[in-house]
Design a protein around this motif. Structure first.
Motif, short mmCIF file in Angstrom:
data_model
loop_
_atom_site.label_atom_id
_atom_site.label_comp_id
_atom_site.label_asym_id
_atom_site.label_seq_id
_atom_site.Cartn_x
_atom_site.Cartn_y
_atom_site.Cartn_z
N ARG A 269 0.82 -1.21 0.00
CA ARG A 269 0.00 0.00 0.00
C ARG A 269 0.86 1.27 0.00
O ARG A 269 0.57 2.22 -0.72
CB ARG A 269 -0.95 0.01 1.21
CG ARG A 269 -1.89 1.21 1.22
CD ARG A 269 -3.07 0.97 2.14
NE ARG A 269 -4.01 0.00 1.59
CZ ARG A 269 -4.96 0.33 0.72
NH1 ARG A 269 -5.09 1.56 0.29
NH2 ARG A 269 -5.79 -0.58 0.29
N SER A 270 1.93 1.29 0.80
CA SER A 270 2.77 2.50 0.86
C SER A 270 3.44 2.76 -0.48
O SER A 270 3.64 3.90 -0.88
CB SER A 270 3.82 2.37 1.96
OG SER A 270 4.78 1.39 1.64
N THR A 271 3.79 1.67 -1.18
CA THR A 271 4.40 1.82 -2.51
C THR A 271 3.37 2.33 -3.50
O THR A 271 3.63 3.23 -4.30
CB THR A 271 4.95 0.46 -3.00
OG1 THR A 271 5.86 -0.05 -2.03
CG2 THR A 271 5.67 0.61 -4.31
N GLU A 274 2.32 6.02 -3.98
CA GLU A 274 3.01 6.93 -4.91
C GLU A 274 2.04 7.39 -5.99
O GLU A 274 2.13 8.50 -6.49
CB GLU A 274 4.21 6.23 -5.55
CG GLU A 274 5.39 6.01 -4.61
CD GLU A 274 6.06 7.30 -4.17
OE1 GLU A 274 6.00 8.30 -4.92
OE2 GLU A 274 6.63 7.33 -3.07
N ALA A 275 1.10 6.51 -6.35
CA ALA A 275 0.09 6.88 -7.35
C ALA A 275 -0.94 7.81 -6.74
O ALA A 275 -1.37 8.78 -7.38
CB ALA A 275 -0.59 5.63 -7.91
N THR A 276 -1.35 7.53 -5.50
CA THR A 276 -2.40 8.33 -4.87
C THR A 276 -1.93 9.74 -4.54
O THR A 276 -2.74 10.65 -4.40
CB THR A 276 -2.93 7.66 -3.58
OG1 THR A 276 -1.91 7.72 -2.57
CG2 THR A 276 -3.30 6.22 -3.84
N GLU A 277 -0.62 9.93 -4.40
CA GLU A 277 -0.07 11.24 -4.03
C GLU A 277 0.31 12.06 -5.25
O GLU A 277 0.79 13.19 -5.12
CB GLU A 277 1.17 11.05 -3.14
CG GLU A 277 0.89 10.43 -1.79
CD GLU A 277 0.23 11.39 -0.82
OE1 GLU A 277 0.45 12.61 -0.94
OE2 GLU A 277 -0.51 10.94 0.06
N HIS A 301 -10.10 -0.58 -11.41
CA HIS A 301 -10.71 -1.09 -10.17
C HIS A 301 -9.72 -0.96 -9.00
O HIS A 301 -10.12 -0.57 -7.89
CB HIS A 301 -11.13 -2.55 -10.35
CG HIS A 301 -12.36 -2.73 -11.18
ND1 HIS A 301 -13.50 -1.96 -11.00
CD2 HIS A 301 -12.64 -3.58 -12.21
CE1 HIS A 301 -14.42 -2.34 -11.88
NE2 HIS A 301 -13.92 -3.31 -12.62
N LEU A 302 -8.47 -1.30 -9.23
CA LEU A 302 -7.46 -1.21 -8.16
C LEU A 302 -7.23 0.24 -7.75
O LEU A 302 -7.05 0.53 -6.57
CB LEU A 302 -6.15 -1.86 -8.61
CG LEU A 302 -6.10 -3.38 -8.46
CD1 LEU A 302 -4.93 -3.97 -9.21
CD2 LEU A 302 -6.01 -3.78 -6.97
N LEU A 303 -7.24 1.15 -8.72
CA LEU A 303 -7.08 2.57 -8.39
C LEU A 303 -8.27 3.05 -7.56
O LEU A 303 -8.11 3.85 -6.63
CB LEU A 303 -6.96 3.41 -9.66
CG LEU A 303 -5.63 3.28 -10.42
CD1 LEU A 303 -5.69 4.05 -11.74
CD2 LEU A 303 -4.45 3.78 -9.58
N LEU A 306 -7.80 1.99 -4.11
CA LEU A 306 -6.81 2.85 -3.44
C LEU A 306 -7.35 4.26 -3.22
O LEU A 306 -6.64 5.13 -2.72
CB LEU A 306 -5.53 2.93 -4.28
CG LEU A 306 -4.66 1.67 -4.32
CD1 LEU A 306 -3.64 1.76 -5.45
CD2 LEU A 306 -3.97 1.43 -2.99
N ASP A 307 -8.61 4.45 -3.59
CA ASP A 307 -9.29 5.74 -3.42
C ASP A 307 -8.62 6.85 -4.24
O ASP A 307 -8.48 7.98 -3.78
CB ASP A 307 -9.33 6.12 -1.93
CG ASP A 307 -10.53 7.00 -1.61
OD1 ASP A 307 -11.52 6.93 -2.37
OD2 ASP A 307 -10.47 7.77 -0.64
#
Length: 422
Positions: A269-271, A274-277, A301-303, A306-307
């Motif tokens: 999740r922390s890796t 990087e997409a969510t930020e 779906h995965l994005l 990850l909200d």
């Protein structure tokens, strides 16, 4: 066992009534690709259609007998099942078949263990493996004592896991503590990056979509790229300059896959954050793959899980130089068709990113005193500069371009714009 010696594998699938033939065949082909990535050689693929999985053996007893006969004839090293098996199914199948039995989840975990290079990546993989193994310790015999001995056994090392659950739980706690420290460090790094006000772009996509190739071509970097699933595990960030000269940060992230083990999604999740930020997302899709549409939907779906919402995104249909004959871009998606190997296409992508960014930026026309070289440098670096002309009469530089409203330069540019208008 050395990496040069390929293990012989039999792949086993079970197709339920709600899964169509095309979807199932693709899933089995992907399992074969995963096996190849784990340094295995597929010597037989076999499957069965059922209304539901057999509670004790996953496949029916008749099919299991047929599989046993194939094992006696072909002498494989490992039997790989296309779905996640329950602890009792693994126990029963291992006892009946007399061979190492692993499932799709364990195979993916094994590849991650093979690919992880950074300390964080290795810890995340080990955590996911231990959490997977914990409920499956009973009846695994001596297999877990010989970790490191083939596909599905890489990772934690020779620790005789089946004899000591407390050891595993303690190790899980230790890893979580170490990861918390690393996650905090990554968080501070992201905060520092935001303070530096660099525009951040993340590459996301299905595994083997060509993200690392695109990343290397855009940043002149040398991260690992190969025609294998999960070639990249650890996120890499490099500076990336757009056509206007604006400097951004580009991050290459781990590839997604259908049925990605939940333990891995949690561990990474922390890796994946990087997409969510990111300020902008490039969703790379392999246009040469027959299941490109399924890949595209899996990533979306995965994005969502990850909200990742409200982040501008451009879908990049990559590998158009060998595009699949049935390829049709998703009409509702903001997209670009290109090949990462074509320099003209790379330039087209840089320009397109700028065009997309302008929708979220403020246009400016300003005059900057010629002596203020520092401000001129910052405007060139952190805004989309379109034109620059030197005005000899006023000894100023007349600039036009676009600036982000949340950037500190926005107020500065506005101040000079006000002075000019006065």
């Amino acid at each position: 066992m050395t990496n040069e010696i390929k293990e012989k594998a039999i792949l086993v699938g079970c197709q339920l009534q709600n899964v169509d033939d095309e979807q199932f065949d693709y899933s089995m082909d992907e399992l074969a690709s995963l096996t190849k990535t784990a340094n295995g050689e597929v010597i037989l693929m076999t499957s069965q259609k059922r209304t539901k999985y057999h509670s004790a053996l996953y496949i029916g007893t008749g099919k299991a007998e047929e599989l046993l006969a194939a094992i006696e004839e072909l002498e494989p090293d490992v039997i790989i099942f296309n779905n996640e098996l329950t602890p009792s199914q693994i126990r029963n199948l291992t006892s009946m078949l007399g061979k190492r039995v692993i499932d799709r989840t364990q195979l993916i975990l094994d590849i991650f263990a093979l690919r992880a290079k950074s300390k964080e990546g290795k810890l995340q993989v080990e955590l996911a493996q231990l959490q997977y193994l914990l409920p499956r310790l009973v009846g695994q015999g001596t297999e877990l004592s010989r970790l490191g001995g083939g596909i599905g056994t890489r990772g934690p090392g020779e620790t005789k896991l089946e004899s000591d659950r407390r050891h595993i739980r303690k190790r899980i706690d230790d890893i979580k503590q170490q990861l918390n420290v690393i996650v905090e460090h990554r968080k501070r790094y992201r905060e520092r990056r935001k303070r530096n006000e660099m525009f951040h772009i993340s590459l996301v996509g299905y595994t083997n979509a060509g993200k690392s190739t695109l990343f290397n071509r855009l940043t002149k970097s040398d991260t690992f790229e190969q025609d294998l699933l999960f070639a990249t595990l650890d996120p890499t960030t490099r500076k990336f300059m757009l056509s206007s000269g604006m400097t951004t940060l580009l991050t290459d992230t781990v590839g997604f896959i259908q049925d990605l083990p939940t333990s891995l999604v949690a561990a990474f999740r922390s890796t994946l954050e990087e997409a969510t930020e990111a300020d902008f997302i490039l969703h790379v899709v392999d246009a040469s793959h027959e299941n490109y549409r399924s890949h595209e939907e899996t990533v979306k779906h995965l994005l969502n899980d990850l909200d990742v919402k409200n982040i501008p995104m451009l879908t990049v249909y990559n590998k158009m130089d060998k595009v699949h004959p049935d390829f049709v871009p998703e009409p509702s998606t903001t997209h670009l068709e290109m090949s990462a190997l074509n320099e003209g296409d790379l330039q087209k992508l840089r320009t397109r990113i700028e065009e997309e960014c302008k929708q979220y930026m403020e246009y400016y026309e300003v005059s900057i005193p010629s002596f203020d070289g520092k401000l001129l440098h910052e405007i060139k670096k952190y805004t989309l500069l379109e034109t620059i002309e030197f005005n000899e009469e006023n000894e100023t530089y007349d600039l036009t371009g676009y600036v982000f409203k949340h950037h500190s330069l926005f107020d500065t540019v506005n101040r000079y714009r006000t002075n000019k208008e006065q």
